[in-house]
Design a protein around this motif. Structure first.
Motif, PDB file in Angstrom:
ATOM      1  N   ARG A  89       0.838  -1.212   0.000  1.00 23.01           N
ATOM      2  CA  ARG A  89       0.000   0.000   0.000  1.00 23.01           C
ATOM      3  C   ARG A  89       0.871   1.259   0.000  1.00 23.01           C
ATOM      4  NH1 ARG A  89      -4.065  -2.709   3.848  1.00 23.01           N
ATOM      5  NH2 ARG A  89      -5.838  -3.033   2.461  1.00 23.01           N
ATOM      6  N   GLU A  90       1.943   1.226   0.763  1.00 20.63           N
ATOM      7  CA  GLU A  90       2.859   2.375   0.808  1.00 20.63           C
ATOM      8  C   GLU A  90       3.503   2.584  -0.558  1.00 20.63           C
ATOM      9  OE1 GLU A  90       4.826   5.687   1.891  1.00 20.63           O
ATOM     10  OE2 GLU A  90       3.222   4.685   2.995  1.00 20.63           O
ATOM     11  N   LEU A  91       3.911   1.502  -1.196  1.00 22.44           N
ATOM     12  CA  LEU A  91       4.479   1.600  -2.540  1.00 22.44           C
ATOM     13  C   LEU A  91       3.439   2.171  -3.512  1.00 22.44           C
ATOM     14  CD1 LEU A  91       6.831   1.079  -4.470  1.00 22.44           C
ATOM     15  CD2 LEU A  91       5.990  -1.264  -4.725  1.00 22.44           C
ATOM     16  N   ALA A  92       2.199   1.729  -3.384  1.00 23.29           N
ATOM     17  CA  ALA A  92       1.130   2.238  -4.253  1.00 23.29           C
ATOM     18  C   ALA A  92       0.896   3.728  -4.035  1.00 23.29           C
ATOM     19  CB  ALA A  92      -0.161   1.456  -4.015  1.00 23.29           C
ATOM     20  N   ARG A  93       1.064   4.184  -2.803  1.00 29.10           N
ATOM     21  CA  ARG A  93       0.868   5.611  -2.516  1.00 29.10           C
ATOM     22  C   ARG A  93       1.979   6.474  -3.109  1.00 29.10           C
ATOM     23  NH1 ARG A  93      -1.445   3.625   2.411  1.00 29.10           N
ATOM     24  NH2 ARG A  93       0.555   3.476   3.465  1.00 29.10           N
ATOM     25  N   THR A  94       3.177   5.933  -3.224  1.00 26.16           N
ATOM     26  CA  THR A  94       4.324   6.729  -3.650  1.00 26.16           C
ATOM     27  C   THR A  94       4.682   6.559  -5.126  1.00 26.16           C
ATOM     28  OG1 THR A  94       5.866   5.019  -2.925  1.00 26.16           O
ATOM     29  CG2 THR A  94       5.300   6.739  -1.327  1.00 26.16           C
ATOM     30  N   ALA A  95       4.264   5.464  -5.734  1.00 25.12           N
ATOM     31  CA  ALA A  95       4.608   5.208  -7.140  1.00 25.12           C
ATOM     32  C   ALA A  95       3.607   5.887  -8.065  1.00 25.12           C
ATOM     33  CB  ALA A  95       4.617   3.701  -7.401  1.00 25.12           C
ATOM     34  N   ASP A  96       4.071   6.254  -9.245  1.00 32.13           N
ATOM     35  CA  ASP A  96       3.163   6.807 -10.257  1.00 32.13           C
ATOM     36  C   ASP A  96       2.172   5.745 -10.723  1.00 32.13           C
ATOM     37  OD1 ASP A  96       4.403   9.270 -10.175  1.00 32.13           O
ATOM     38  OD2 ASP A  96       5.797   8.756 -11.777  1.00 32.13           O
ATOM     39  N   ARG A  97       2.657   4.531 -10.851  1.00 33.56           N
ATOM     40  CA  ARG A  97       1.833   3.397 -11.256  1.00 33.56           C
ATOM     41  C   ARG A  97       2.392   2.161 -10.575  1.00 33.56           C
ATOM     42  NH1 ARG A  97       0.830   3.012 -17.160  1.00 33.56           N
ATOM     43  NH2 ARG A  97      -1.211   3.823 -16.646  1.00 33.56           N
ATOM     44  N   LEU A  98       1.510   1.235 -10.270  1.00 33.78           N
ATOM     45  CA  LEU A  98       1.891  -0.039  -9.686  1.00 33.78           C
ATOM     46  C   LEU A  98       1.399  -1.128 -10.620  1.00 33.78           C
ATOM     47  CD1 LEU A  98       3.054  -1.592  -7.238  1.00 33.78           C
ATOM     48  CD2 LEU A  98       0.752  -1.545  -6.263  1.00 33.78           C
ATOM     49  N   THR A  99       2.308  -1.990 -11.052  1.00 34.57           N
ATOM     50  CA  THR A  99       1.943  -3.093 -11.935  1.00 34.57           C
ATOM     51  C   THR A  99       2.152  -4.400 -11.186  1.00 34.57           C
ATOM     52  OG1 THR A  99       2.545  -1.832 -13.907  1.00 34.57           O
ATOM     53  CG2 THR A  99       2.397  -4.217 -14.142  1.00 34.57           C
ATOM     54  N   LEU A 100       1.044  -5.114 -10.980  1.00 34.35           N
ATOM     55  CA  LEU A 100       1.091  -6.428 -10.346  1.00 34.35           C
ATOM     56  C   LEU A 100       1.319  -7.454 -11.438  1.00 34.35           C
ATOM     57  CD1 LEU A 100      -1.986  -6.047  -7.957  1.00 34.35           C
ATOM     58  CD2 LEU A 100       0.430  -5.540  -7.483  1.00 34.35           C
ATOM     59  N   LEU A 101       2.346  -8.275 -11.260  1.00 31.56           N
ATOM     60  CA  LEU A 101       2.733  -9.254 -12.274  1.00 31.56           C
ATOM     61  C   LEU A 101       2.381 -10.658 -11.823  1.00 31.56           C
ATOM     62  CD1 LEU A 101       6.283  -7.807 -12.903  1.00 31.56           C
ATOM     63  CD2 LEU A 101       4.268  -7.498 -14.366  1.00 31.56           C
ATOM     64  N   THR A 102       1.829 -11.434 -12.747  1.00 32.14           N
ATOM     65  CA  THR A 102       1.480 -12.817 -12.466  1.00 32.14           C
ATOM     66  C   THR A 102       1.652 -13.657 -13.728  1.00 32.14           C
ATOM     67  OG1 THR A 102      -0.269 -14.295 -11.674  1.00 32.14           O
ATOM     68  CG2 THR A 102      -0.975 -12.383 -12.940  1.00 32.14           C
ATOM     69  N   ALA A 103       1.844 -14.943 -13.533  1.00 34.79           N
ATOM     70  CA  ALA A 103       1.915 -15.863 -14.668  1.00 34.79           C
ATOM     71  C   ALA A 103       0.521 -16.330 -15.085  1.00 34.79           C
ATOM     72  CB  ALA A 103       2.788 -17.063 -14.319  1.00 34.79           C
ATOM     73  N   SER A 104      -0.485 -16.010 -14.302  1.00 37.11           N
ATOM     74  CA  SER A 104      -1.857 -16.424 -14.599  1.00 37.11           C
ATOM     75  C   SER A 104      -2.283 -15.947 -15.980  1.00 37.11           C
ATOM     76  CB  SER A 104      -2.825 -15.849 -13.571  1.00 37.11           C
ATOM     77  OG  SER A 104      -2.540 -16.334 -12.296  1.00 37.11           O
ATOM     78  N   LYS A 105      -3.018 -16.787 -16.676  1.00 32.68           N
ATOM     79  CA  LYS A 105      -3.508 -16.415 -18.009  1.00 32.68           C
ATOM     80  C   LYS A 105      -4.815 -15.637 -17.922  1.00 32.68           C
ATOM     81  CE  LYS A 105      -1.204 -20.196 -20.322  1.00 32.68           C
ATOM     82  NZ  LYS A 105      -1.336 -21.471 -21.021  1.00 32.68           N
ATOM     83  N   ASP A 106      -5.653 -15.965 -16.952  1.00 36.83           N
ATOM     84  CA  ASP A 106      -6.936 -15.288 -16.768  1.00 36.83           C
ATOM     85  C   ASP A 106      -6.755 -14.222 -15.687  1.00 36.83           C
ATOM     86  OD1 ASP A 106      -9.522 -14.436 -16.386  1.00 36.83           O
ATOM     87  OD2 ASP A 106     -10.345 -16.424 -15.965  1.00 36.83           O
ATOM     88  N   LEU A 107      -6.344 -13.043 -16.091  1.00 32.54           N
ATOM     89  CA  LEU A 107      -5.979 -11.995 -15.136  1.00 32.54           C
ATOM     90  C   LEU A 107      -7.143 -11.545 -14.268  1.00 32.54           C
ATOM     91  CD1 LEU A 107      -3.630  -9.805 -17.362  1.00 32.54           C
ATOM     92  CD2 LEU A 107      -3.016 -11.633 -15.760  1.00 32.54           C
ATOM     93  N   GLU A 108      -8.327 -11.469 -14.814  1.00 32.02           N
ATOM     94  CA  GLU A 108      -9.469 -10.954 -14.045  1.00 32.02           C
ATOM     95  C   GLU A 108     -10.035 -11.962 -13.054  1.00 32.02           C
ATOM     96  OE1 GLU A 108     -10.253  -7.764 -13.809  1.00 32.02           O
ATOM     97  OE2 GLU A 108      -8.537  -7.518 -15.150  1.00 32.02           O
ATOM     98  N   HIS A 109      -9.648 -13.227 -13.161  1.00 30.48           N
ATOM     99  CA  HIS A 109     -10.082 -14.256 -12.218  1.00 30.48           C
ATOM    100  C   HIS A 109      -8.874 -14.856 -11.509  1.00 30.48           C
ATOM    101  CE1 HIS A 109     -13.548 -14.001 -14.968  1.00 30.48           C
ATOM    102  NE2 HIS A 109     -14.190 -14.034 -13.821  1.00 30.48           N
ATOM    103  N   SER A 110      -7.929 -13.997 -11.189  1.00 24.82           N
ATOM    104  CA  SER A 110      -6.703 -14.434 -10.527  1.00 24.82           C
ATOM    105  C   SER A 110      -6.569 -13.755  -9.176  1.00 24.82           C
ATOM    106  CB  SER A 110      -5.487 -14.078 -11.396  1.00 24.82           C
ATOM    107  OG  SER A 110      -5.301 -12.670 -11.400  1.00 24.82           O
ATOM    108  N   HIS A 111      -5.623 -14.226  -8.405  1.00 28.87           N
ATOM    109  CA  HIS A 111      -5.347 -13.605  -7.103  1.00 28.87           C
ATOM    110  C   HIS A 111      -4.870 -12.167  -7.279  1.00 28.87           C
ATOM    111  CE1 HIS A 111      -1.493 -15.033  -8.519  1.00 28.87           C
ATOM    112  NE2 HIS A 111      -0.916 -14.208  -7.664  1.00 28.87           N
ATOM    113  N   ALA A 112      -4.254 -11.866  -8.416  1.00 28.51           N
ATOM    114  CA  ALA A 112      -3.793 -10.495  -8.666  1.00 28.51           C
ATOM    115  C   ALA A 112      -4.980  -9.539  -8.748  1.00 28.51           C
ATOM    116  CB  ALA A 112      -2.954 -10.438  -9.940  1.00 28.51           C
ATOM    117  N   ALA A 113      -6.090  -9.984  -9.316  1.00 24.91           N
ATOM    118  CA  ALA A 113      -7.286  -9.141  -9.381  1.00 24.91           C
ATOM    119  C   ALA A 113      -7.846  -8.891  -7.989  1.00 24.91           C
ATOM    120  CB  ALA A 113      -8.341  -9.786 -10.269  1.00 24.91           C
ATOM    121  N   VAL A 114      -7.813  -9.913  -7.141  1.00 24.67           N
ATOM    122  CA  VAL A 114      -8.270  -9.754  -5.756  1.00 24.67           C
ATOM    123  C   VAL A 114      -7.357  -8.772  -5.029  1.00 24.67           C
ATOM    124  CG1 VAL A 114      -8.678 -10.918  -3.547  1.00 24.67           C
ATOM    125  CG2 VAL A 114      -9.249 -12.086  -5.707  1.00 24.67           C
TER     126      VAL A 114
END
Length: 119
Positions: free
Chosen positions: A86-111
């Protein structure tokens, strides 16, 4: 609030990714650390092995997975790592969560993105 997006870790890094955070427990197969361009890898934020196996076996739907994963994120170690993200998200211009999952919207990264957006 910082723009938080999700991308596949196998996609080449982009100049507008901002902070790149790998949110998978296991390092992606066949990808070198240099090619991945990962800034952080907080393993405490990843779903447990048991939860990951349960979800990928098709034992439950995404909403049940979401609830179980959110419960795991409330555990002390994960909660501390979540506050760091959360602190990184507050200070960064953008935060990109990276995952190997193919279905990004139904992955833990989306949660995780939704939990971060909630504050």
């Amino acid at each position: 609030m910082t723009d938080i997006r999700i991308r596949r870790v196998y996609d080449p890094p982009s100049g507008d990714d901002g902070a790149r955070v790998l949110v998978d427990r296991l390092w992606p197969r066949g990808l070198s650390k240099d090619a991945a361009g990962v800034d952080e890898w907080p393993k405490a934020l990843t779903p447990s092995t048991e939860l990951r196996r349960w979800y990928h076996a098709g034992s439950g739907g995404f909403e049940e997975f979401r609830g179980r994963y959110e419960d795991e994120l409330a555990a002390p170690e994960a909660a501390g790592a979540l506050e760091g993200l959360r602190e990184l998200a507050r200070t960064a211009d953008r935060l990109t969560l990276l995952t190997a999952s193919k279905d990004l919207e139904h992955s833990h990264a989306a949660v995780l993105r939704a939990v971060l957006a909630e504050g």
